[in-house]
Write a protein that holds these residues in place. Sequence first.
Motif, PDB file in Angstrom:
ATOM      1  N   LEU A  47       0.812  -1.222   0.000  1.00  0.00           N
ATOM      2  CA  LEU A  47       0.000   0.000   0.000  1.00  0.00           C
ATOM      3  C   LEU A  47       0.842   1.266   0.000  1.00  0.00           C
ATOM      4  O   LEU A  47       0.447   2.259  -0.598  1.00  0.00           O
ATOM      5  CB  LEU A  47      -0.934   0.002   1.214  1.00  0.00           C
ATOM      6  N   ARG A  50       1.794   1.872  -3.306  1.00  0.00           N
ATOM      7  CA  ARG A  50       0.571   1.810  -4.125  1.00  0.00           C
ATOM      8  C   ARG A  50       0.753   0.843  -5.285  1.00  0.00           C
ATOM      9  O   ARG A  50       0.504   1.166  -6.442  1.00  0.00           O
ATOM     10  CB  ARG A  50       0.202   3.194  -4.654  1.00  0.00           C
TER      11      ARG A  50
ATOM     12  N   THR B  96      -4.671   1.952  11.043  1.00  0.00           N
ATOM     13  CA  THR B  96      -4.203   1.393   9.761  1.00  0.00           C
ATOM     14  C   THR B  96      -5.239   0.432   9.200  1.00  0.00           C
ATOM     15  O   THR B  96      -5.569   0.480   8.009  1.00  0.00           O
ATOM     16  CB  THR B  96      -2.857   0.659   9.953  1.00  0.00           C
ATOM     17  N   SER B 118       3.115   7.473   6.338  1.00  0.00           N
ATOM     18  CA  SER B 118       2.655   6.223   5.710  1.00  0.00           C
ATOM     19  C   SER B 118       1.283   6.416   5.080  1.00  0.00           C
ATOM     20  O   SER B 118       1.039   5.998   3.953  1.00  0.00           O
ATOM     21  CB  SER B 118       2.547   5.108   6.740  1.00  0.00           C
ATOM     22  N   PHE B 119       0.401   7.062   5.801  1.00  0.00           N
ATOM     23  CA  PHE B 119      -0.980   7.211   5.315  1.00  0.00           C
ATOM     24  C   PHE B 119      -1.051   8.154   4.112  1.00  0.00           C
ATOM     25  O   PHE B 119      -1.858   7.941   3.209  1.00  0.00           O
ATOM     26  CB  PHE B 119      -1.887   7.734   6.434  1.00  0.00           C
ATOM     27  N   MET B 120      -0.194   9.191   4.104  1.00  0.00           N
ATOM     28  CA  MET B 120      -0.182  10.083   2.934  1.00  0.00           C
ATOM     29  C   MET B 120       0.282   9.301   1.709  1.00  0.00           C
ATOM     30  O   MET B 120      -0.299   9.405   0.632  1.00  0.00           O
ATOM     31  CB  MET B 120       0.774  11.261   3.172  1.00  0.00           C
ATOM     32  N   SER B 121       1.315   8.469   1.909  1.00  0.00           N
ATOM     33  CA  SER B 121       1.838   7.686   0.787  1.00  0.00           C
ATOM     34  C   SER B 121       0.814   6.671   0.303  1.00  0.00           C
ATOM     35  O   SER B 121       0.710   6.401  -0.884  1.00  0.00           O
ATOM     36  CB  SER B 121       3.101   6.945   1.199  1.00  0.00           C
ATOM     37  N   ALA B 122       0.087   6.077   1.229  1.00  0.00           N
ATOM     38  CA  ALA B 122      -0.895   5.063   0.855  1.00  0.00           C
ATOM     39  C   ALA B 122      -2.190   5.683   0.336  1.00  0.00           C
ATOM     40  O   ALA B 122      -3.117   4.957  -0.012  1.00  0.00           O
ATOM     41  CB  ALA B 122      -1.183   4.177   2.067  1.00  0.00           C
ATOM     42  N   ASP B 123      -2.229   7.020   0.297  1.00  0.00           N
ATOM     43  CA  ASP B 123      -3.394   7.737  -0.217  1.00  0.00           C
ATOM     44  C   ASP B 123      -4.661   7.483   0.607  1.00  0.00           C
ATOM     45  O   ASP B 123      -5.751   7.345   0.078  1.00  0.00           O
ATOM     46  CB  ASP B 123      -3.643   7.336  -1.687  1.00  0.00           C
ATOM     47  N   PHE B 124      -4.497   7.436   1.909  1.00  0.00           N
ATOM     48  CA  PHE B 124      -5.645   7.232   2.791  1.00  0.00           C
ATOM     49  C   PHE B 124      -6.289   8.565   3.198  1.00  0.00           C
ATOM     50  O   PHE B 124      -7.362   8.561   3.774  1.00  0.00           O
ATOM     51  CB  PHE B 124      -5.201   6.558   4.111  1.00  0.00           C
TER      52      PHE B 124
END
Lengths: 296, 433
Positions: A47, A50, B96, B118-124
């Motif tokens: 994730l 991506r 997560t 991490s969340f910005m990268s995972a597009d959350f």
Amino acid sequence: MKRKITLSRRKTIFAWMCVLPVLVIRLWTTAYPVVAMSYYSLLDYDLIRRKKEFAGLQNIRNLAKNKQFLESLSFTVKFTVISICFIIVLGVALALLMKQNFGGRKLIRTVALIPWGLSMIVVSIAALWAFDDTYGIVNDLIRRIGFEGYHFTWLADKSGAQVAVIIVNIWKNVSFFAIIMLAAFQGIPGELFESARIDGASNWKILFHVSLPYVMRTFIIMIIFVGVSQINSFEIVYAMTKGGPGTTTSLLAYRLYMEATKNMNYGMASAITMVMFLVTAVYGIIGLRIYRKVDY
Amino acid sequence: MKWGKVRKGTALLLSGICMSSMILSGCSTAEEDAGAGQETEQEEVSADTEITVYTPAINEDEYGKEFKKYVEENLDFKVNFEAEPLLYADTVNKATTMLASGDDSVDVYFIDEIMQLSFMSADFLEPIEDVVTEEDMSKFLEGYEDKFLKKDGHIYGVPADFAGILFFVNKKMFDDADIAIPTNQEEFIDAAKKLTKDGKYGLLEAWDKASHLQDNLNRWCLMFGGNFYDWTLDGTKEAIKFMYDLVHTYKVTSIDNLSVDYETGNQKFVDGNAAMYFQWAGSVPSYENAGKYGSEIICAPMPEFKTNKTPMSSWMWVVNKKSSKKEAAKEYAKLMASPEAQALYMKACGRLSPTANLDVWNDSELTDGLLTVEEHKQYVEDDAFEARTLSERHSEYMDTVTGTLQEYLMDEISYEECLEKGQQQIDELLGKN
């Protein structure tokens, strides 16, 4: 011409209709995750990057050369084998003790059940303090039984941490094994013991030739049950050691947790799950084969 | 016969898995999983709108009531607060899992920088610059925005607090031994040595693997002019060697630190088991509750090694990309940037840390009830704070790289092996991106 449905067929259809909701739920909650996990284990699915694309067996190949995974696998085997051995021996001994008639038997039975009644996460957090060098009851007890000045940093030592985790695990699981074995021992008809004694059998002979063979099926089922839960153990290291020091107490389930929730690498996490699934399945199948061969 | 059955069964199982895999392969991409390209149907903001905010528990005391009242009065919709788990690791897992599964039951999350990256990268996360402006951001620590709140020109979070790792000392132990509080490396080692006696240590360190060792490694690296993401730098090498020496050469701290987390460490420090302790400002309420802060335990200026630098950190408000009430969620985030909301929230959740909005620090009315504001002001004046250097893979760093450092600290591997293995692990995890 209209085909007539027989009574037995109608009964069968009715029975299937009754179990269908359960089957659908089971398929959705068990079969689907297993299939999805198998599929994800074939993907490069990360994730953070991506990325989600087919990678074949690349994850499994990566695992085979991943030092952390191999260490986890090695410790999981060690943890499972040692735990099972001690749980069996101590569990049977405790069950036999609780079966005897003596004053305070009820108290012993109640006390023996306490670890089983506690949540593993609670036990693990308590154990973290118990093995602490400053406040820990473990070092204190050792000092009180004659080893004055004893000091050992259990959780900051590679072997010490492994031993501590295994001891706590055994302590937690022995009572459950013992209670089930006690119930099985209590089901042995008294005449069998009387006959054995008339034939001059010693207590050991009665144990190995009467009691254990009689409860062998329960015994094997318990070994399968306890073994599977050991292979999949997680909370104990999550709360007690975080897999450390280094990676020495990182069980497979903990590694899986790290890959899934911390590294967000679902492909790798699924591959680890696949390995755990296969190990558990092989262990279960062998156990069940032995179980079927037992004839008592 | 039996083998025939086994082969048939295996073939069926494999073909089942292959079939299912083929069906599933058409399901979604990673970006779709994370929410990209899928616009969630949005609810218009009205008096009936309710949003859920995932935050450390809001206390039921006067501060908690005041904060909730402030939110109620300043927003035209209802805000429900859902308590995060007490332990950091549990908060990370829960957030997560919820975000990765596309859950929309929580609209606003309260997360730290590690999760944020991490969340910005995972597009959350949902960009919020249409509501939270550069003007709102100008009140925070300079440079912080670019490091943790922005990605690809978008703003993703509103910082809530400003907490540094501070240098705490047990003043009573220093006074009893008639030793001055150290101001440089030499004095530090000398004091630590003198105060290590009678089963007590000169220095306490939380070196547990979960998060605490990386914080301390980061701080020592900053103090020696290194960077904990670059183990080829002299400063980093020196810091790593110094950590080892603290245990094995100077013997001023215990190897048992490897199993000490912040909770255990705070208890030991409050009980007077060590004279010095570098710890986040968030630990002060526990010293205060023990009746020790100010009288026995005090915060001292950072000692000057190669530098006097120490990390600072912030938790922040972010909006779930999958939320169906993004507008309301963004309005909440904007409100949380205001000086009043910042101060009230810190008191309501019991953190009592200084606010991320630096304007608040000079408002005595707003800071009343907050702890370590003056200490932070002094550190800022001394130019001691530095925002952490982190990566999207920091959680992995905490597992692998700090695991290697623990091996060295336990004397399992040599100094050279540690540096080589650690840098290799850093290169590997950064190379994944």
